[in-house]
Design a protein around this motif. Sequence first.
Motif, PDB file in Angstrom:
ATOM      1  N   ALA A 185      20.266 -23.633   4.314  1.00  0.00           N
ATOM      2  CA  ALA A 185      19.563 -23.079   5.468  1.00  0.00           C
ATOM      3  C   ALA A 185      19.977 -21.634   5.662  1.00  0.00           C
ATOM      4  O   ALA A 185      21.055 -21.213   5.222  1.00  0.00           O
ATOM      5  CB  ALA A 185      19.857 -23.890   6.734  1.00  0.00           C
ATOM      6  N   TYR A 240      18.492 -20.827  13.444  1.00  0.00           N
ATOM      7  CA  TYR A 240      17.819 -21.108  12.175  1.00  0.00           C
ATOM      8  C   TYR A 240      16.599 -20.206  11.991  1.00  0.00           C
ATOM      9  O   TYR A 240      15.779 -20.052  12.904  1.00  0.00           O
ATOM     10  CB  TYR A 240      17.334 -22.559  12.135  1.00  0.00           C
ATOM     11  N   ARG A 259      15.290 -33.702  10.199  1.00  0.00           N
ATOM     12  CA  ARG A 259      14.606 -32.865  11.189  1.00  0.00           C
ATOM     13  C   ARG A 259      13.420 -32.178  10.517  1.00  0.00           C
ATOM     14  O   ARG A 259      13.483 -31.830   9.334  1.00  0.00           O
ATOM     15  CB  ARG A 259      15.545 -31.786  11.753  1.00  0.00           C
ATOM     16  N   ARG A 278      10.798 -28.963  10.048  1.00  0.00           N
ATOM     17  CA  ARG A 278      11.006 -27.516  10.063  1.00  0.00           C
ATOM     18  C   ARG A 278      10.799 -26.958  11.469  1.00  0.00           C
ATOM     19  O   ARG A 278      11.507 -26.041  11.901  1.00  0.00           O
ATOM     20  CB  ARG A 278      10.055 -26.856   9.063  1.00  0.00           C
ATOM     21  N   LEU A 318      13.771 -27.145  13.632  1.00  0.00           N
ATOM     22  CA  LEU A 318      14.886 -26.293  13.235  1.00  0.00           C
ATOM     23  C   LEU A 318      14.659 -24.826  13.548  1.00  0.00           C
ATOM     24  O   LEU A 318      15.504 -24.179  14.190  1.00  0.00           O
ATOM     25  CB  LEU A 318      15.139 -26.445  11.726  1.00  0.00           C
ATOM     26  N   ILE A 337      21.825 -23.609  16.238  1.00  0.00           N
ATOM     27  CA  ILE A 337      22.236 -24.702  15.372  1.00  0.00           C
ATOM     28  C   ILE A 337      22.813 -25.888  16.142  1.00  0.00           C
ATOM     29  O   ILE A 337      22.510 -27.057  15.845  1.00  0.00           O
ATOM     30  CB  ILE A 337      23.250 -24.204  14.308  1.00  0.00           C
ATOM     31  N   VAL A 366      20.350 -28.145  17.933  1.00  0.00           N
ATOM     32  CA  VAL A 366      19.712 -29.099  17.026  1.00  0.00           C
ATOM     33  C   VAL A 366      20.690 -30.204  16.634  1.00  0.00           C
ATOM     34  O   VAL A 366      20.324 -31.385  16.578  1.00  0.00           O
ATOM     35  CB  VAL A 366      19.188 -28.386  15.762  1.00  0.00           C
TER      36      VAL A 366
END
Length: 417
Positions: free
Chosen positions: A20, A28, A41, A43, A46, A51, A54
């Motif tokens: 990532a 992200y 997860r 896209r 994210l 971070i 999430v």
Amino acid sequence: MRDPQIDYAAVFRALPGMVALLTPDLVYVDANDDFVRLAGRTREQLLGRYIFDVFPENPNEPAAAGMRETQASMLRVVATGERDTMALLRYDIEDPQRPGHWEEHYWSPVNAPVHGPDGRVALIVHRVEEITELIRARGGPGGDTHAGPAADTRARVLEAELYTRARELQEVNERLRTAHAREREVALALQAAMLPAPRPVAQHQAAVRYRPAVGALNVCGDWYDLVDLPGGNLAVAVGDVVGHGLAAACVMGQLRSALSAACRVAGGPAPALDVLGLYARSVDGAESTTVATTFIDWDDHSITYSCAGHPPPALLHPDGTVAFLDRATDPPLGARPEHVPRPQARTPFTEGAALVLYTDGLIERRTEDIDTGLARLADALTRHRRSDPDALADALLADLLPPTGATDDTALIVLRL
């Protein structure tokens, strides 16, 4: 052949393993297909998100430290511009389909910087190896229980041992980082206390600069000095101790003070370096130190100089031509088994010229011949020849030091004659 047109976005998506990209604020900006799949997860869940929003910490594990250690690793990458490899890490993930249900996971992360044009960290590459199944195969939680109680016990002991040793290694690394950072801080403070501050030199302008290396301990071996001589003349010197850290800073302080005293009583730069060389034989860590010393005579417009294994001073003439003062170069301090008087040479200068002394961090690169670095310095001096000393010093550092920072510290003196 023409260069192939490579779709690097497609390459990134197809990379095997979880990768990532995050901003320095830990948000992200992209994730490859394996990261999306294995992290559970989408896209959309994210990109653009912090971070740890999430992937928060598992509240059911009071001793969990995955979030804290991951954050610390990423912030180290941003601060140092260097790759950071983490130890084996337990970091549970909440099932997005079943809120409140946490799945145990084990990871082996590496965080690496992507530098922007200004040399600062623009992105963090977060690569993760998911090793939960390996742990389970060794008999960890959720592993095979059909091998019998004895095998299961041995496997669980192995898993616990592996995890414990990884945590211990992480703690040792943290202590080493803290100790190194503290030593660097103390060494830089000692360096700053011992180096003279910029000051006017009669009617002449002078600028001095010191830039520490980017490495944790690759600092504090370099020094500069300006010494008033009898008759209103001036000695200008730079030097470089081989070591780094606190030990190098202490040696540097001793040698700088000794050379300053020797310049005041010696009849020229070579006799001053002779005295310094004899003194260096009694100082642990002073062997192979390099020094360049110049005596400036304002009345007859001349520079007398001598170098002990050091890169040659540069004389920038008003017309933009550059001469390197390289006719009196000798080995570093303590390099000869017997003491031999050092050479010195003399060169005239015209009013408006500039004298530049520097340490090798300004010009040397591991993959280049030193002549390449000297040519780069001469070109920069010619281009900035009309600048005052402060502007010229800043321009040289900007032009010659790598944007990601040098691996050796750099001292620099610019004096308008």
